[in-house]
Design a protein around this motif. Structure first.
Motif, PDB file in Angstrom:
ATOM      1  N   LEU A   1      -8.809  37.317  19.366  1.00 55.71           N
ATOM      2  CA  LEU A   1      -9.153  36.047  19.986  1.00 55.71           C
ATOM      3  C   LEU A   1      -9.814  35.122  18.971  1.00 55.71           C
ATOM      4  O   LEU A   1     -10.524  35.574  18.085  1.00 55.71           O
ATOM      5  N   GLY A   2      -9.558  33.823  19.129  1.00 56.45           N
ATOM      6  CA  GLY A   2     -10.211  32.858  18.245  1.00 56.45           C
ATOM      7  C   GLY A   2      -9.266  32.022  17.425  1.00 56.45           C
ATOM      8  O   GLY A   2      -9.697  31.216  16.604  1.00 56.45           O
ATOM      9  N   THR A   3      -7.938  32.193  17.647  1.00 57.78           N
ATOM     10  CA  THR A   3      -6.943  31.396  16.937  1.00 57.78           C
ATOM     11  C   THR A   3      -6.463  30.269  17.834  1.00 57.78           C
ATOM     12  O   THR A   3      -6.173  30.486  19.011  1.00 57.78           O
ATOM     13  N   HIS A   4      -6.373  29.070  17.277  1.00 57.78           N
ATOM     14  CA  HIS A   4      -6.021  27.898  18.076  1.00 57.78           C
ATOM     15  C   HIS A   4      -4.951  27.070  17.378  1.00 57.78           C
ATOM     16  O   HIS A   4      -4.845  27.063  16.152  1.00 57.78           O
ATOM     17  N   VAL A   5      -4.169  26.336  18.185  1.00 54.01           N
ATOM     18  CA  VAL A   5      -3.294  25.280  17.693  1.00 54.01           C
ATOM     19  C   VAL A   5      -3.758  23.973  18.324  1.00 54.01           C
ATOM     20  O   VAL A   5      -4.546  23.971  19.273  1.00 54.01           O
ATOM     21  N   ILE A   6      -3.293  22.879  17.772  1.00 57.50           N
ATOM     22  CA  ILE A   6      -3.693  21.558  18.265  1.00 57.50           C
ATOM     23  C   ILE A   6      -2.444  20.803  18.688  1.00 57.50           C
ATOM     24  O   ILE A   6      -1.669  20.328  17.865  1.00 57.50           O
ATOM     25  N   ARG A   7      -2.251  20.729  20.006  1.00 54.10           N
ATOM     26  CA  ARG A   7      -1.092  19.995  20.524  1.00 54.10           C
ATOM     27  C   ARG A   7      -1.345  19.427  21.915  1.00 54.10           C
ATOM     28  O   ARG A   7      -1.150  18.252  22.155  1.00 54.10           O
ATOM     29  N   THR A   8      -1.792  20.296  22.848  1.00 54.12           N
ATOM     30  CA  THR A   8      -1.914  19.882  24.235  1.00 54.12           C
ATOM     31  C   THR A   8      -3.369  19.718  24.646  1.00 54.12           C
ATOM     32  O   THR A   8      -4.293  20.156  23.950  1.00 54.12           O
ATOM     33  N   LEU A   9      -3.557  19.115  25.812  1.00 54.43           N
ATOM     34  CA  LEU A   9      -4.898  18.979  26.379  1.00 54.43           C
ATOM     35  C   LEU A   9      -5.524  20.345  26.597  1.00 54.43           C
ATOM     36  O   LEU A   9      -6.720  20.548  26.328  1.00 54.43           O
TER      37      LEU A   9
ATOM     38  N   PHE B   1      21.626  15.472  39.298  1.00 56.08           N
ATOM     39  CA  PHE B   1      21.316  14.188  38.683  1.00 56.08           C
ATOM     40  C   PHE B   1      22.602  13.525  38.226  1.00 56.08           C
ATOM     41  O   PHE B   1      23.652  14.166  38.100  1.00 56.08           O
ATOM     42  N   ASP B   2      22.509  12.244  37.975  1.00 52.60           N
ATOM     43  CA  ASP B   2      23.629  11.503  37.393  1.00 52.60           C
ATOM     44  C   ASP B   2      23.474  11.381  35.878  1.00 52.60           C
ATOM     45  O   ASP B   2      24.458  11.390  35.147  1.00 52.60           O
ATOM     46  N   ALA B   3      22.238  11.228  35.428  1.00 49.72           N
ATOM     47  CA  ALA B   3      21.928  11.206  33.996  1.00 49.72           C
ATOM     48  C   ALA B   3      20.606  11.922  33.782  1.00 49.72           C
ATOM     49  O   ALA B   3      19.686  11.812  34.606  1.00 49.72           O
ATOM     50  N   ALA B   4      20.518  12.657  32.693  1.00 49.06           N
ATOM     51  CA  ALA B   4      19.270  13.339  32.331  1.00 49.06           C
ATOM     52  C   ALA B   4      18.911  12.966  30.904  1.00 49.06           C
ATOM     53  O   ALA B   4      19.794  12.881  30.041  1.00 49.06           O
ATOM     54  N   ILE B   5      17.639  12.729  30.679  1.00 50.53           N
ATOM     55  CA  ILE B   5      17.153  12.391  29.337  1.00 50.53           C
ATOM     56  C   ILE B   5      16.137  13.456  28.926  1.00 50.53           C
ATOM     57  O   ILE B   5      15.115  13.638  29.596  1.00 50.53           O
ATOM     58  N   LEU B   6      16.444  14.161  27.849  1.00 52.53           N
ATOM     59  CA  LEU B   6      15.552  15.193  27.333  1.00 52.53           C
ATOM     60  C   LEU B   6      14.507  14.550  26.426  1.00 52.53           C
ATOM     61  O   LEU B   6      14.849  13.903  25.436  1.00 52.53           O
ATOM     62  N   ALA B   7      13.248  14.736  26.784  1.00 51.38           N
ATOM     63  CA  ALA B   7      12.128  14.243  25.985  1.00 51.38           C
ATOM     64  C   ALA B   7      11.124  15.377  25.865  1.00 51.38           C
ATOM     65  O   ALA B   7       9.937  15.233  26.192  1.00 51.38           O
ATOM     66  N   THR B   8      11.620  16.518  25.403  1.00 54.03           N
ATOM     67  CA  THR B   8      10.859  17.766  25.426  1.00 54.03           C
ATOM     68  C   THR B   8       9.874  17.915  24.278  1.00 54.03           C
ATOM     69  O   THR B   8       9.101  18.873  24.233  1.00 54.03           O
ATOM     70  N   GLY B   9       9.900  16.983  23.310  1.00 54.93           N
ATOM     71  CA  GLY B   9       8.881  16.967  22.268  1.00 54.93           C
ATOM     72  C   GLY B   9       9.008  18.082  21.252  1.00 54.93           C
ATOM     73  O   GLY B   9      10.103  18.586  20.970  1.00 54.93           O
ATOM     74  N   SER B  10       7.878  18.468  20.702  1.00 54.30           N
ATOM     75  CA  SER B  10       7.834  19.529  19.698  1.00 54.30           C
ATOM     76  C   SER B  10       6.712  20.500  20.028  1.00 54.30           C
ATOM     77  O   SER B  10       5.819  20.198  20.819  1.00 54.30           O
ATOM     78  N   THR B  11       6.781  21.665  19.403  1.00 51.03           N
ATOM     79  CA  THR B  11       5.828  22.745  19.662  1.00 51.03           C
ATOM     80  C   THR B  11       5.212  23.190  18.346  1.00 51.03           C
ATOM     81  O   THR B  11       5.936  23.405  17.370  1.00 51.03           O
TER      82      THR B  11
ATOM     83  N   ALA C   1      -4.478  26.841  13.318  1.00 55.91           N
ATOM     84  CA  ALA C   1      -3.171  26.891  12.677  1.00 55.91           C
ATOM     85  C   ALA C   1      -2.605  25.478  12.626  1.00 55.91           C
ATOM     86  O   ALA C   1      -2.266  24.899  13.656  1.00 55.91           O
ATOM     87  N   GLY C   2      -2.530  24.937  11.414  1.00 54.90           N
ATOM     88  CA  GLY C   2      -1.950  23.611  11.217  1.00 54.90           C
ATOM     89  C   GLY C   2      -0.753  23.725  10.300  1.00 54.90           C
ATOM     90  O   GLY C   2      -0.731  23.135   9.222  1.00 54.90           O
ATOM     91  N   ILE C   3       0.231  24.505  10.722  1.00 49.82           N
ATOM     92  CA  ILE C   3       1.363  24.842   9.850  1.00 49.82           C
ATOM     93  C   ILE C   3       2.664  24.219  10.363  1.00 49.82           C
ATOM     94  O   ILE C   3       3.734  24.801  10.259  1.00 49.82           O
ATOM     95  N   GLY C   4       2.534  23.019  10.892  1.00 47.33           N
ATOM     96  CA  GLY C   4       3.720  22.279  11.293  1.00 47.33           C
ATOM     97  C   GLY C   4       4.144  22.550  12.721  1.00 47.33           C
ATOM     98  O   GLY C   4       3.483  23.264  13.482  1.00 47.33           O
ATOM     99  N   ALA C   5       5.262  21.951  13.084  1.00 49.09           N
ATOM    100  CA  ALA C   5       5.791  22.067  14.441  1.00 49.09           C
ATOM    101  C   ALA C   5       7.311  22.117  14.373  1.00 49.09           C
ATOM    102  O   ALA C   5       7.919  21.776  13.353  1.00 49.09           O
TER     103      ALA C   5
END
Length: 398
Positions: free
Chosen positions: A122-130, A99-109, A235-239
């Motif tokens: 089993l039974g633990t969830h996070v809320i971020r992706t589809l 590439f000539d230029a790259a832009i990181l838009a990797t977000g948060s986890t 789990a809603g303990i930040g990202a």
């Protein structure tokens, strides 16, 4: 430039490719995403989509035809595994690309619960992706018992949706109160009352010790020693910013990928935007996790990649929907030393440092939000006495 690579196909990534084409870039343009799905909106995931009130296709920021029509190569389901800043090469499972230029838009986890707490059950969830919501939605049935760990906005929104569906909800917050890091005590008090009125069992100063069960979660032991029956845990303990690729490439990190005012990282030809990037504000650095920031910063960075010299100046605003309440936030409240409460059409809390207005929390009061936002952007601060007087017309504060 013959090739611009955008790494991360979330809100910032989608805005970057759209802006680059809009600004006249006609070279090769690739959009790399770890998820095998078109770029989509995240805010409705934990609300309308989780409730079954929004179809999957309505989440898409643009239809596939948009990317085809604008000659954007979608490389979805293809995570970048390494970035060589010297040779300007991307490595992925299928090979490599220069590439000539790259832009990181990797977000948060999202932060996950520690293994010592989950025990592999089993039974633990996070809320971020589809995929997160698609896994959670079948579990959300009336009468089931949910434990929400974390009293920030994600946790409170999850609790509100669960109660609307008909689940029994316990929410624990290890800090002394809800919203401890992000909002003032009056805002926390207001939302605590709202959730308790809707039947949420809120326990502050209490965290999760360990989950109990045989294969699946059956109960939770809390840090105060009590045990409660549980079927689902959120789990809603930040990202945290997604910086693994940048760190391995040797880029400077500082609460995210450190960029200058134009969005440039420490390596020539490498830029960053959105949740993953921290940028200079005043004498410090700020990293914002919000849709408006992802859009605004991506637009500025795209223009600068094409030769602009624009400094990114954030205009922070956020929102949260809980039950029939829309919370709208303007500004950044860091450094406040006084709160002015205004009862008008709804309720609003105005953050001041001395006599300077910093931010506004508006609960079902869009006019207070809009006036506060305009005042903050203009660098103007109304008298506290006028703000506190609900009989004072809100527009007169301008």
């Amino acid at each position: 430039m013959d090739h611009i690579a955008v790494i991360g196909a979330g809100q910032a990534g989608a805005t970057l490719v759209e802006t680059l084409r809009k600004r006249g870039y006609d070279g090769r343009l690739t959009l790399w995403g770890s998820e095998d799905v078109l770029p989509y909106q995240r805010p409705p995931l934990s609300k309308a989509y989780l409730l079954g009130e929004m179809e999957r296709t309505r989440l898409h920021l643009r239809p596939r035809t948009f990317y085809d029509d604008h000659d954007v190569e979608l490389r979805l389901g293809t995570p970048i595994t390494a970035l060589d800043t010297g040779t300007r090469t991307l490595m992925h499972r299928g090979g490599s690309d220069t590439f000539d230029a790259a832009i990181l838009a990797t977000g948060s986890t999202p932060n996950a619960l520690p293994d010592r707490c989950t025990g592999g059950l089993l039974g633990t969830h996070v809320i971020r992706t589809l995929a997160d919501i698609d896994a959670l939605r079948p579990q959300m049935t009336p009468g089931r018992r949910m434990l929400v760990v974390g009293g920030g906005y994600i946790g409170l929104e999850a609790a509100a949706v669960a109660r609307k569906i008909g689940l029994d909800v316990v929410l624990v917050e290890l800090n002394v109160r809800l919203l401890n890091r992000v909002a003032c005590k009056p805002t926390a008090d207001w939302f605590r009352a709202l959730h308790r009125d809707h039947g949420v069992d809120i326990r502050e100063g209490v965290g999760l010790d360990t989950l109990l069960g045989d294969g699946r979660i059956e109960a939770a032991r809390l840090t105060d020693g009590t045990e409660i029956a549980v079927d689902i845990v959120i789990a809603g303990i930040g990202a945290h910013p997604e910086t693994a690729l940048a760190e391995a490439a040797g880029l400077t990190l500082d609460n995210g990928i450190a960029v200058d005012a134009r969005g440039r990282t420490s390596a020539p030809g490498i830029w960053a935007a959105g949740d993953c990037a921290s940028f200079p504000v005043g004498n410090g650095r700020v990293r914002l996790e919000s849709v408006p920031n992802a859009i605004d910063m991506a637009e500025v960075v795209a223009r600068n990649v094409l030769g602009g010299t624009e400094a990114y100046v954030p205009r922070p605003w956020f929102w949260s929907d809980q039950y029939d309440v829309k919370l709208q936030i303007a500004g950044l409240n860091a450094g406040f030393d006084d709160i002015v409460v205004r009862d008008g059409d709804g309720r609003s809390h105005w953050y001041y440092n001395g006599d300077r207005l910093l931010a506004v929390d508006a609960m079902n009061d869009p006019r207070a939000y809009m006036v506060g936002k305009r005042l903050i952007e203009a660098g103007r601060s109304p008298a506290k006495s006028a703000v506190a007087d609900g009989a004072t017309p809100i527009k007169s504060l301008m």
